[in-house]
Write an enzyme that holds these catalytic residues in place. Structure first.
Site: not given
Ligand SMILES: Cc1cc2nc3c(=O)[nH]c(=O)nc-3n(C[C@H](O)[C@H](O)[C@H](O)COP(=O)(O)O)c2cc1C
Length: 339
Positions: A115, A119, A184, A186-187, A222, A251
């Protein structure tokens, strides 16, 4: 059931499916009877699952990770589905649309997602009003609520601390704990906030604010999985000196090691390919110090959750596992932990 539904859901673009399913969950959240039926069917209440962490009581250690319900649209459903805590956000001080679509990609052969959402969220003011409304209609949530904070894209990096502080002030009354998301991918340049000087500044401003409040709520940090051990050591030292309550690791990753998929999309990779690194970071953090660690990354089964808890995680979270395994995953994990 979900194995029948999944091919249909996966036939449509990921973000469209996400939005429609979230819309459905929002409808269920507004109907107390449907919510109660979901709770009876899915949630597992057992004192053996209860966890105390950061001064809070959790009905079970399985949390919804940030990013899935960024705007708290379907807040009550998550506990009804069996999650022991819910993290909304990332919320930014200013409402923002995020990056252009498409920005969410499935990698089914890897049980992974990429992704680059950036944000997208309704902003601290609107989300605070929504949380107020949920409290009014549904009372205090049964599972602790975490509010994950990010930096607004329009705010220059040197003003990041004020941006986080502004969101924290607006949302302070509604969250049980808060997360500073400095990881993140992505910012632009956000992850530079993990460097010593900006991190010191951010934590000082945030902790000074919480110390002045009548109720001092836990603040967690985080972190990214792509840090070196030296960088992690430095973050730990700073986090401990500012009396941070927990670390969330990790993350999404910018690494692409060992993928079966040939996807060339940029963004953060989550799910199965992140599992080994997330576990490795957890083990490292646990060895170094006593701070509670919330482990996230690639958790998709009761065994995965058990492994993290045995490795010393206080709590776990998941996002991608929910997409690939379906909505009964928290229920399955809870039952697995009791077995
Ligand atoms: C589509 C998407 C959007 C996410 N948005 C955020 C976010 O806004 N803030 C954040 O701290 N982590 C965000 N994450 C990261 C997740 O909270 C998590 O740390 C990461 O996906 C690893 O966990 P997983 O393997 O169970 O997905 C996002 C993940 C995905 C897939």
């Amino acid at each position: 059931m979900y194995s029948l539904l999944k091919p249909l859901l996966f036939a449509f673009p990921p973000e469209a499916v996400h939005d429609h399913v979230l819309g459905l969950l929002e409808l269920v959240s507004r109907q107390k009877i449907l919510l109660e039926v979901t709770r009876r069917f899915c949630s597992v209440a057992n004192p053996r699952l209860e966890v105390s962490c950061m001064g809070l009581q959790f009905p079970n250690p399985i949390g919804l990770a940030a990013g899935l319900d960024k705007n708290a649209l379907a807040l009550p459903i998550w506990a009804a589905l069996g999650f022991g805590f819910v993290e909304i956000g990332s919320v930014t001080a200013h409402a923002q649309n995020g990056n252009p679509q498409p920005r969410l990609f499935r990698l089914p052969e890897d049980n992974a997602l990429i992704n680059r959402m950036g944000f997208n969220n309704h902003g601290a003011k609107v989300i605070a009003a929504r949380l107020e409304l949920w409290q009014h209609t549904h009372g205090q949530p049964t599972a602790p609520l975490g509010i994950n904070l990010g930096k607004s894209k329009i705010t220059p990096l040197e003003n990041a601390s004020q941006d986080y502080l502004s969101s924290l002030k607006r949302l302070y009354d509604y969250g049980d704990y808060f997360v500073l998301n400095v990881s993140s991918p992505n910012t632009p340049n956000l992850r530079q906030l993990q460097d010593r000087a900006p991190l010191e500044q951010l934590l000082k401003i945030i902790m000074d604010f919480t110390k002045q409040q009548a109720v001092q709520k836990p603040i967690a940090l985080k972190i990214a999985p792509d840090l070196t051990w030296e960088q992690i050591d430095e973050i730990l030292e700073i986090a401990l000196s500012h009396r941070i309550s927990a670390l969330i690791a990790t993350n999404t990753t910018i690494a692409r090691d060992g993928l079966r998929s040939s996807s060339q999309e940029t963004g953060g990779l989550s799910g199965q390919p992140l599992k080994a690194r997330s576990l490795e970071v957890l083990r490292y953090l646990v060895k170094q110090q006593d701070l509670p660690i919330i482990s996230v990354g690639g958790i998709a089964s009761p065994e995965d959750a058990q492994q993290r808890l045995e490795a010393g995680a206080a709590l776990v979270q998941l996002y991608s596992g929910f997409i690939f395994e379906g909505p009964l995953l928290p229920n399955r994990i809870a039952k697995g932990l009791l077995a």
